[in-house]
Design a protein around this motif. Structure first.
Motif, PDB file in Angstrom:
ATOM      1  N   ALA A  99       0.830  -1.203   0.000  1.00  0.00           N
ATOM      2  CA  ALA A  99       0.000   0.000   0.000  1.00  0.00           C
ATOM      3  C   ALA A  99       0.861   1.248   0.000  1.00  0.00           C
ATOM      4  O   ALA A  99       0.551   2.249  -0.672  1.00  0.00           O
ATOM      5  N   HIS A 100       1.958   1.219   0.751  1.00  0.00           N
ATOM      6  CA  HIS A 100       2.874   2.368   0.784  1.00  0.00           C
ATOM      7  C   HIS A 100       3.489   2.610  -0.598  1.00  0.00           C
ATOM      8  O   HIS A 100       3.561   3.756  -1.074  1.00  0.00           O
ATOM      9  N   VAL A 101       3.938   1.545  -1.236  1.00  0.00           N
ATOM     10  CA  VAL A 101       4.603   1.683  -2.532  1.00  0.00           C
ATOM     11  C   VAL A 101       3.627   2.198  -3.587  1.00  0.00           C
ATOM     12  O   VAL A 101       3.958   3.089  -4.387  1.00  0.00           O
ATOM     13  N   LEU A 102       2.399   1.661  -3.605  1.00  0.00           N
ATOM     14  CA  LEU A 102       1.411   2.110  -4.584  1.00  0.00           C
ATOM     15  C   LEU A 102       1.093   3.592  -4.412  1.00  0.00           C
ATOM     16  O   LEU A 102       1.042   4.352  -5.395  1.00  0.00           O
ATOM     17  N   SER A 103       0.895   4.021  -3.165  1.00  0.00           N
ATOM     18  CA  SER A 103       0.587   5.432  -2.893  1.00  0.00           C
ATOM     19  C   SER A 103       1.734   6.330  -3.342  1.00  0.00           C
ATOM     20  O   SER A 103       1.513   7.391  -3.945  1.00  0.00           O
ATOM     21  N   SER A 104       2.951   5.923  -3.052  1.00  0.00           N
ATOM     22  CA  SER A 104       4.111   6.736  -3.427  1.00  0.00           C
ATOM     23  C   SER A 104       4.318   6.772  -4.931  1.00  0.00           C
ATOM     24  O   SER A 104       4.838   7.761  -5.466  1.00  0.00           O
ATOM     25  N   LEU A 105       3.904   5.722  -5.627  1.00  0.00           N
ATOM     26  CA  LEU A 105       3.987   5.734  -7.085  1.00  0.00           C
ATOM     27  C   LEU A 105       3.052   6.784  -7.669  1.00  0.00           C
ATOM     28  O   LEU A 105       3.421   7.534  -8.586  1.00  0.00           O
ATOM     29  N   PHE A 106       1.818   6.842  -7.150  1.00  0.00           N
ATOM     30  CA  PHE A 106       0.877   7.870  -7.596  1.00  0.00           C
ATOM     31  C   PHE A 106       1.415   9.267  -7.281  1.00  0.00           C
ATOM     32  O   PHE A 106       1.314  10.197  -8.089  1.00  0.00           O
ATOM     33  N   LEU A 107       1.982   9.419  -6.089  1.00  0.00           N
ATOM     34  CA  LEU A 107       2.544  10.696  -5.678  1.00  0.00           C
ATOM     35  C   LEU A 107       3.712  11.093  -6.588  1.00  0.00           C
ATOM     36  O   LEU A 107       3.850  12.263  -6.968  1.00  0.00           O
ATOM     37  N   THR A 108       4.516  10.123  -6.963  1.00  0.00           N
ATOM     38  CA  THR A 108       5.642  10.383  -7.854  1.00  0.00           C
ATOM     39  C   THR A 108       5.159  10.881  -9.214  1.00  0.00           C
ATOM     40  O   THR A 108       5.704  11.833  -9.783  1.00  0.00           O
ATOM     41  N   VAL A 109       4.134  10.231  -9.749  1.00  0.00           N
ATOM     42  CA  VAL A 109       3.575  10.651 -11.038  1.00  0.00           C
ATOM     43  C   VAL A 109       3.050  12.081 -10.951  1.00  0.00           C
ATOM     44  O   VAL A 109       3.293  12.909 -11.846  1.00  0.00           O
ATOM     45  N   VAL A 153       3.895  14.554  -8.858  1.00  0.00           N
ATOM     46  CA  VAL A 153       4.983  15.527  -8.726  1.00  0.00           C
ATOM     47  C   VAL A 153       5.719  15.688 -10.051  1.00  0.00           C
ATOM     48  O   VAL A 153       6.041  16.803 -10.478  1.00  0.00           O
ATOM     49  N   THR A 154       5.973  14.569 -10.726  1.00  0.00           N
ATOM     50  CA  THR A 154       6.712  14.613 -11.988  1.00  0.00           C
ATOM     51  C   THR A 154       5.936  15.369 -13.063  1.00  0.00           C
ATOM     52  O   THR A 154       6.524  16.121 -13.856  1.00  0.00           O
ATOM     53  N   MET A 155       4.625  15.206 -13.097  1.00  0.00           N
ATOM     54  CA  MET A 155       3.801  15.895 -14.092  1.00  0.00           C
ATOM     55  C   MET A 155       3.842  17.413 -13.913  1.00  0.00           C
ATOM     56  O   MET A 155       3.583  18.158 -14.860  1.00  0.00           O
ATOM     57  N   ASN A 156       4.142  17.864 -12.696  1.00  0.00           N
ATOM     58  CA  ASN A 156       4.155  19.299 -12.412  1.00  0.00           C
ATOM     59  C   ASN A 156       5.565  19.831 -12.154  1.00  0.00           C
ATOM     60  O   ASN A 156       5.738  20.839 -11.477  1.00  0.00           O
ATOM     61  N   TYR A 157       6.555  19.154 -12.732  1.00  0.00           N
ATOM     62  CA  TYR A 157       7.949  19.513 -12.437  1.00  0.00           C
ATOM     63  C   TYR A 157       8.293  20.928 -12.883  1.00  0.00           C
ATOM     64  O   TYR A 157       9.177  21.575 -12.321  1.00  0.00           O
ATOM     65  N   ALA A 158       7.593  21.440 -13.924  1.00  0.00           N
ATOM     66  CA  ALA A 158       7.932  22.752 -14.465  1.00  0.00           C
ATOM     67  C   ALA A 158       7.337  23.906 -13.656  1.00  0.00           C
ATOM     68  O   ALA A 158       7.726  25.060 -13.843  1.00  0.00           O
ATOM     69  N   LYS A 159       6.407  23.608 -12.751  1.00  0.00           N
ATOM     70  CA  LYS A 159       5.797  24.669 -11.944  1.00  0.00           C
ATOM     71  C   LYS A 159       6.772  25.127 -10.867  1.00  0.00           C
ATOM     72  O   LYS A 159       7.614  24.360 -10.397  1.00  0.00           O
ATOM     73  N   SER A 160       6.606  26.377 -10.464  1.00  0.00           N
ATOM     74  CA  SER A 160       7.405  26.874  -9.353  1.00  0.00           C
ATOM     75  C   SER A 160       6.929  26.216  -8.068  1.00  0.00           C
ATOM     76  O   SER A 160       5.839  25.635  -8.014  1.00  0.00           O
ATOM     77  N   MET A 161       7.729  26.310  -7.022  1.00  0.00           N
ATOM     78  CA  MET A 161       7.367  25.684  -5.749  1.00  0.00           C
ATOM     79  C   MET A 161       6.101  26.290  -5.162  1.00  0.00           C
ATOM     80  O   MET A 161       5.249  25.581  -4.623  1.00  0.00           O
ATOM     81  N   VAL A 162       5.964  27.619  -5.282  1.00  0.00           N
ATOM     82  CA  VAL A 162       4.780  28.283  -4.744  1.00  0.00           C
ATOM     83  C   VAL A 162       3.541  27.881  -5.523  1.00  0.00           C
ATOM     84  O   VAL A 162       2.481  27.619  -4.942  1.00  0.00           O
ATOM     85  N   GLU A 163       3.642  27.796  -6.840  1.00  0.00           N
ATOM     86  CA  GLU A 163       2.507  27.386  -7.668  1.00  0.00           C
ATOM     87  C   GLU A 163       2.083  25.961  -7.340  1.00  0.00           C
ATOM     88  O   GLU A 163       0.888  25.658  -7.212  1.00  0.00           O
ATOM     89  N   LEU A 164       3.065  25.075  -7.200  1.00  0.00           N
ATOM     90  CA  LEU A 164       2.764  23.682  -6.875  1.00  0.00           C
ATOM     91  C   LEU A 164       2.103  23.581  -5.509  1.00  0.00           C
ATOM     92  O   LEU A 164       1.099  22.878  -5.339  1.00  0.00           O
ATOM     93  N   PHE A 165       2.657  24.291  -4.520  1.00  0.00           N
ATOM     94  CA  PHE A 165       2.102  24.258  -3.172  1.00  0.00           C
ATOM     95  C   PHE A 165       0.656  24.762  -3.158  1.00  0.00           C
ATOM     96  O   PHE A 165      -0.234  24.120  -2.588  1.00  0.00           O
ATOM     97  N   THR A 166       0.409  25.908  -3.780  1.00  0.00           N
ATOM     98  CA  THR A 166      -0.918  26.519  -3.741  1.00  0.00           C
ATOM     99  C   THR A 166      -1.972  25.625  -4.385  1.00  0.00           C
ATOM    100  O   THR A 166      -3.047  25.395  -3.818  1.00  0.00           O
TER     101      THR A 166
END
Length: 437
Positions: A327-337, A339-352
């Motif tokens: 369950a941990h690995v599956l959740s982190s895989l989704f989280l990785t996808v 984050v990676t899809m939004n790699y070009a956004k600034s940190m503030v944009e991503l956070f907001t």
């Protein structure tokens, strides 16, 4: 294969889980978002804390009546059946790993105070974020006890800068006699401003239900979880009200609006550059601690769902240490996808973006839990209480109000919720059976 019984989480670890999950990157990033609202932000905090305490009281009573693991999912399923339980668990699970993206972004944002290239070099903050995510995933795969111990340490550390901000604000006010505070003008308080501020502040208080999720690993859950939930929520709420109000009201709004590290800039303004660096370091630790706690939950939620038969059975398997590794690995895989899809956004944009979306999704789980308390009392499956009824009604109204205040994010969260319907149908269609322990 022999499974080692996981060691129990005690009262202070549960309090640390609640406080640690609530006090993370949210409190250190929010002043920048709240800067335009001035005193409306203070009013928003008061209403948010009141609503959060109502929700925490509801969770405490639900946890006492149903102490098994799973939290919001279990309570909703008990009240409204498997389909509703699945939808709440689905939305809650999504909100956790979406929120983890926001927490990680806020943590890395404060690291940029030390390494400015993190903010300027495209993709670097994404790489650092992924390293943190998988490092904490590995830690949680070793069991809840290790993650709980880490949470106690990081919670203690993250309180130090908050206490420092309170002390610095008190010293400044003592010297200036209050002249540094934004003047209060009653006409500036508006329903629109308060609603918008209250919606933003709720992000920082998500996590009040944290101790209810790994209930199966909690010692004396019927007594420990309700106490930890209420104590943790009240403590975090008071800290938030004081420190965020001080930063918002005592820092020039133009300075806050463009800040990647608002708390550090506040300390730098009144305490000097060295103090700014110290604060930034502790803020990064705070975000790391919150991410650790939420990583624990993003594995426990699908694990509890799988045990209940509403998620694929393979997610209910645990390691020798009793940790739901799959369950941990599956959740982190989704989280990785994500984050990676939004790699070009600034940190503030991503956070907001992630913070507002996670808040809106979480509200559906909170809303259904408040209504579940009302229904379970009516069915005679919870001890009847006038106090619980009144508070649950207030919590229901508060949840509807905050969903309205979330605006467009509520529509996005509703769309993500609907995506779960065909998944539920497929799982039910193929008669997935929960794994046995």
């Amino acid at each position: 294969m022999k499974v080692v019984e996981p060691k129990a989480l005690g009262f202070w670890m549960c309090v640390a889980l609640v406080v640690g999950n609530m006090i993370g990157s949210g409190v250190f990033m929010l002043p920048a978002s709240l800067a335009p609202y001035g005193w409306n932000a203070v009013a928003g905090w008061v209403l948010t804390i009141g609503g959060a305490l109502c929700l925490a009281f509801v969770f405490a009573r639900l946890a006492k009546a149903f102490p098994q693991g799973g939290g919001p999912y279990i309570y909703t399923q008990e009240a409204f059946g498997p389909a509703a339980g699945f939808m709440v668990a689905w939305s809650y699970w999504i909100s956790i790993w979406v929120g983890n993206a926001a927490i990680a972004a806020g943590t890395v944002s404060y690291l940029s105070v030390f390494y400015p290239q993190i903010a300027t070099q495209t993709g670097l903050h994404c790489a650092i974020t992924l390293v943190m995510i998988w490092g904490l995933t590995l830690m949680n795969c070793f069991g809840a006890r290790l993650a709980g111990g880490m949470q106690v340490v990081t919670t203690a550390l993250k309180l130090l800068p908050l206490m420092g901000v309170i002390l610095l604000a008190a010293l400044v006010l003592g010297k200036t006699g209050g002249s540094t505070i934004l003047p209060f003008q009653a006409q500036d308080l508006t329903p629109v401003g308060i609603t918008a501020a209250a919606t933003l502040t709720l992000w920082a208080l998500l996590g009040m239900e944290s101790a209810t999720v790994p209930a199966g690993k909690v010692k004396d859950p019927e007594r420990t979880i309700p106490r930890a939930t209420l104590v943790g929520t009240a403590f975090a709420g008071v800290i938030y009200l004081i420190v965020c109000s001080a930063v918002v009201l005592m820092t020039p709004a133009d300075m806050l609006k463009t800040s990647n590290a608002p708390f550090a800039d506040f300390v730098g303004l009144y305490g000097g550059g060295d103090a700014r660096l110290v604060l930034a370091g502790f803020a990064a630790i705070s975000g790391f601690g919150a991410l650790n706690g939420w990583m624990l939950l993003q594995g426990e939620v699908p694990y509890a769902m799988a045990k209940g038969g509403v998620f694929p059975a393979f997610l209910a398997k645990t390691s020798k240490r009793g940790a739901p590794v799959r369950a941990h690995v599956l959740s982190s895989l989704f989280l990785t996808v994500l984050v990676t899809m939004n790699y070009a956004k600034s940190m503030v944009e991503l956070f907001t973006f992630m913070a507002l979306l996670a808040t809106a999704i979480s509200l559906f789980a909170y809303l259904f839990c408040a209504m579940a308390a009302l229904r379970l009392q009516k069915q005679g499956r919870m001890e009847p209480s006038r106090a619980v009824t009144v508070v649950a009604i207030i919590a229901t109204i508060y949840s509807f109000w905050t969903l309205y205040g979330a605006g467009e994010a509520s529509l996005w969260s509703l769309a993500l919720l609907v995506v779960g319907l065909p998944i539920h149908w497929l799982i039910k269609r193929f008669a997935v059976v929960p794994a046995t322990e």
